[in-house]
Design a protein around this motif. Structure first.
Motif, PDB file in Angstrom:
ATOM      1  N   GLY A  26       0.802  -1.202   0.000  1.00 12.12           N
ATOM      2  CA  GLY A  26       0.000   0.000   0.000  1.00 12.12           C
ATOM      3  C   GLY A  26       0.837   1.255   0.000  1.00 12.12           C
ATOM      4  N   ASP A  27       0.155   2.337   0.178  1.00 15.88           N
ATOM      5  CA  ASP A  27       0.733   3.670   0.137  1.00 15.88           C
ATOM      6  C   ASP A  27       0.947   4.152   1.569  1.00 15.88           C
ATOM      7  OD1 ASP A  27       1.197   6.416  -0.081  1.00 15.88           O
ATOM      8  OD2 ASP A  27      -0.383   6.731  -1.548  1.00 15.88           O
ATOM      9  N   PRO A  28       2.182   4.488   1.946  1.00 13.24           N
ATOM     10  CA  PRO A  28       2.422   4.966   3.309  1.00 13.24           C
ATOM     11  C   PRO A  28       1.591   6.200   3.669  1.00 13.24           C
ATOM     12  CG  PRO A  28       4.506   4.661   2.137  1.00 13.24           C
ATOM     13  CD  PRO A  28       3.401   4.433   1.152  1.00 13.24           C
ATOM     14  N   TRP A  36      -3.042  -5.483  -4.615  1.00 12.00           N
ATOM     15  CA  TRP A  36      -2.143  -6.484  -5.164  1.00 12.00           C
ATOM     16  C   TRP A  36      -1.603  -5.964  -6.493  1.00 12.00           C
ATOM     17  CZ3 TRP A  36      -0.798 -10.720  -2.424  1.00 12.00           C
ATOM     18  CH2 TRP A  36      -1.603 -11.065  -1.339  1.00 12.00           C
ATOM     19  N   PHE A  37      -0.345  -6.279  -6.794  1.00 19.04           N
ATOM     20  CA  PHE A  37       0.281  -5.757  -8.009  1.00 19.04           C
ATOM     21  C   PHE A  37       1.430  -6.667  -8.437  1.00 19.04           C
ATOM     22  CE2 PHE A  37       1.979  -3.894  -4.206  1.00 19.04           C
ATOM     23  CZ  PHE A  37       3.355  -3.929  -4.371  1.00 19.04           C
ATOM     24  N   VAL A  78      -0.343   3.123 -19.888  1.00 17.77           N
ATOM     25  CA  VAL A  78      -0.065   4.346 -19.136  1.00 17.77           C
ATOM     26  C   VAL A  78      -1.116   4.415 -18.035  1.00 17.77           C
ATOM     27  CG1 VAL A  78       0.073   6.855 -19.201  1.00 17.77           C
ATOM     28  CG2 VAL A  78       0.913   5.508 -21.140  1.00 17.77           C
ATOM     29  N   THR A  79      -0.658   4.594 -16.813  1.00 15.35           N
ATOM     30  CA  THR A  79      -1.558   4.638 -15.675  1.00 15.35           C
ATOM     31  C   THR A  79      -1.265   5.883 -14.846  1.00 15.35           C
ATOM     32  OG1 THR A  79      -2.407   3.349 -13.800  1.00 15.35           O
ATOM     33  CG2 THR A  79      -0.041   3.232 -14.212  1.00 15.35           C
ATOM     34  N   GLU A  80      -2.262   6.356 -14.160  1.00 19.28           N
ATOM     35  CA  GLU A  80      -2.102   7.500 -13.266  1.00 19.28           C
ATOM     36  C   GLU A  80      -2.480   7.059 -11.865  1.00 19.28           C
ATOM     37  OE1 GLU A  80      -4.521  10.594 -14.953  1.00 19.28           O
ATOM     38  OE2 GLU A  80      -3.125  10.911 -16.613  1.00 19.28           O
ATOM     39  N   PHE A  81      -1.665   7.452 -10.886  1.00 14.76           N
ATOM     40  CA  PHE A  81      -1.928   7.060  -9.506  1.00 14.76           C
ATOM     41  C   PHE A  81      -1.244   8.028  -8.551  1.00 14.76           C
ATOM     42  CE2 PHE A  81       1.929   4.988 -10.895  1.00 14.76           C
ATOM     43  CZ  PHE A  81       2.792   5.083  -9.808  1.00 14.76           C
ATOM     44  N   SER A  82      -1.662   7.967  -7.303  1.00 10.42           N
ATOM     45  CA  SER A  82      -1.030   8.739  -6.242  1.00 10.42           C
ATOM     46  C   SER A  82      -0.274   7.785  -5.340  1.00 10.42           C
ATOM     47  CB  SER A  82      -2.078   9.484  -5.415  1.00 10.42           C
ATOM     48  OG  SER A  82      -2.701  10.453  -6.205  1.00 10.42           O
ATOM     49  N   TYR A  83       0.892   8.226  -4.896  1.00 11.75           N
ATOM     50  CA  TYR A  83       1.689   7.437  -3.964  1.00 11.75           C
ATOM     51  C   TYR A  83       2.517   8.399  -3.117  1.00 11.75           C
ATOM     52  CZ  TYR A  83       4.809   4.030  -1.953  1.00 11.75           C
ATOM     53  OH  TYR A  83       5.503   3.272  -1.050  1.00 11.75           O
ATOM     54  N   ASP A  84       2.422   8.246  -1.825  1.00 12.05           N
ATOM     55  CA  ASP A  84       3.166   9.057  -0.870  1.00 12.05           C
ATOM     56  C   ASP A  84       2.941  10.560  -1.121  1.00 12.05           C
ATOM     57  OD1 ASP A  84       4.653   9.226   1.430  1.00 12.05           O
ATOM     58  OD2 ASP A  84       6.592   9.080   0.408  1.00 12.05           O
ATOM     59  N   ARG A 114      10.283  -1.910   1.860  1.00  6.96           N
ATOM     60  CA  ARG A 114      10.007  -2.448   3.197  1.00  6.96           C
ATOM     61  C   ARG A 114       8.795  -1.773   3.839  1.00  6.96           C
ATOM     62  NH1 ARG A 114      15.494  -3.297   3.236  1.00  6.96           N
ATOM     63  NH2 ARG A 114      16.088  -1.234   3.927  1.00  6.96           N
ATOM     64  N   GLN A 115       8.610  -0.492   3.539  1.00  6.30           N
ATOM     65  CA  GLN A 115       7.481   0.242   4.106  1.00  6.30           C
ATOM     66  C   GLN A 115       6.173  -0.031   3.385  1.00  6.30           C
ATOM     67  OE1 GLN A 115       8.379   4.402   4.149  1.00  6.30           O
ATOM     68  NE2 GLN A 115      10.091   4.163   5.567  1.00  6.30           N
ATOM     69  N   SER A 116       6.241  -0.447   2.129  1.00  2.84           N
ATOM     70  CA  SER A 116       5.007  -0.531   1.354  1.00  2.84           C
ATOM     71  C   SER A 116       4.581  -1.933   0.937  1.00  2.84           C
ATOM     72  CB  SER A 116       5.114   0.352   0.106  1.00  2.84           C
ATOM     73  OG  SER A 116       6.158  -0.101  -0.732  1.00  2.84           O
ATOM     74  N   ILE A 117       5.491  -2.896   0.865  1.00  7.15           N
ATOM     75  CA  ILE A 117       5.135  -4.256   0.433  1.00  7.15           C
ATOM     76  C   ILE A 117       5.090  -5.163   1.651  1.00  7.15           C
ATOM     77  CG2 ILE A 117       5.772  -6.232  -1.000  1.00  7.15           C
ATOM     78  CD1 ILE A 117       7.188  -4.237  -2.876  1.00  7.15           C
TER      79      ILE A 117
END
Length: 147
Positions: A26-28, A36-37, A78-84, A114-117
């Protein structure tokens, strides 16, 4: 909204039972949001998609492959997403790689991984079809059927 443009490479890792490996994380910046990815991620400066896919596969699963053994990409999106708390527009290549069996190792994780998976699992097409969990790419089952 301003996006950070990024190139990435991912691997559809398939075992002898025709299951695909997916990582869970996930996203911290969004506590509790998980999905899942496929293994993979952003390309380093000067790295080809095959080189990046091979590097990411090693880092995220412990499986070392020669980039040449990945062949040509089997899918591009092409994908758009938010992370951190940042917004990305990511052009990504997907490579298909088959293994008889693989015991995943997270020993190669960097700090961000380590923080996200948090987990991994081998999924059958039927399990992907029946799942109500978030799985990326969204059309993964259809993509695998076409391959």
């Amino acid at each position: 909204m301003t996006y950070i443009d990024r190139r990435a490479a991912r691997v559809l890792l398939i075992d002898a039972a025709e299951r695909v490996l997916l990582l869970h994380g996930g996203d911290p910046a969004q506590a509790g949001k998980r999905w899942w990815f496929t293994p993979g991620g952003g390309l380093d400066e000067g790295e080809t998609p095959a080189e990046g896919a091979a590097r990411e596969l090693d880092e995220e699963t412990g499986l070392r492959v020669d980039p040449a053994d990945l062949g040509e990409p089997v899918h591009h999106e092409v994908t758009e997403f938010s992370y951190d708390a940042r917004h990305y527009r990511q052009a990504q290549h997907f490579f298909l790689h088959r293994v008889p069996h693989w015991d995943v190792s997270f020993d190669g994780f960097d700090e961000g991984e380590r923080q996200s998976i948090t987990d991994h699992r081998w999924w059958s097409l039927a399990e992907i079809d029946a799942s109500d969990e978030e799985i990326y790419p969204r059309d993964l089952a259809d993509l695998l059927r076409r391959l």
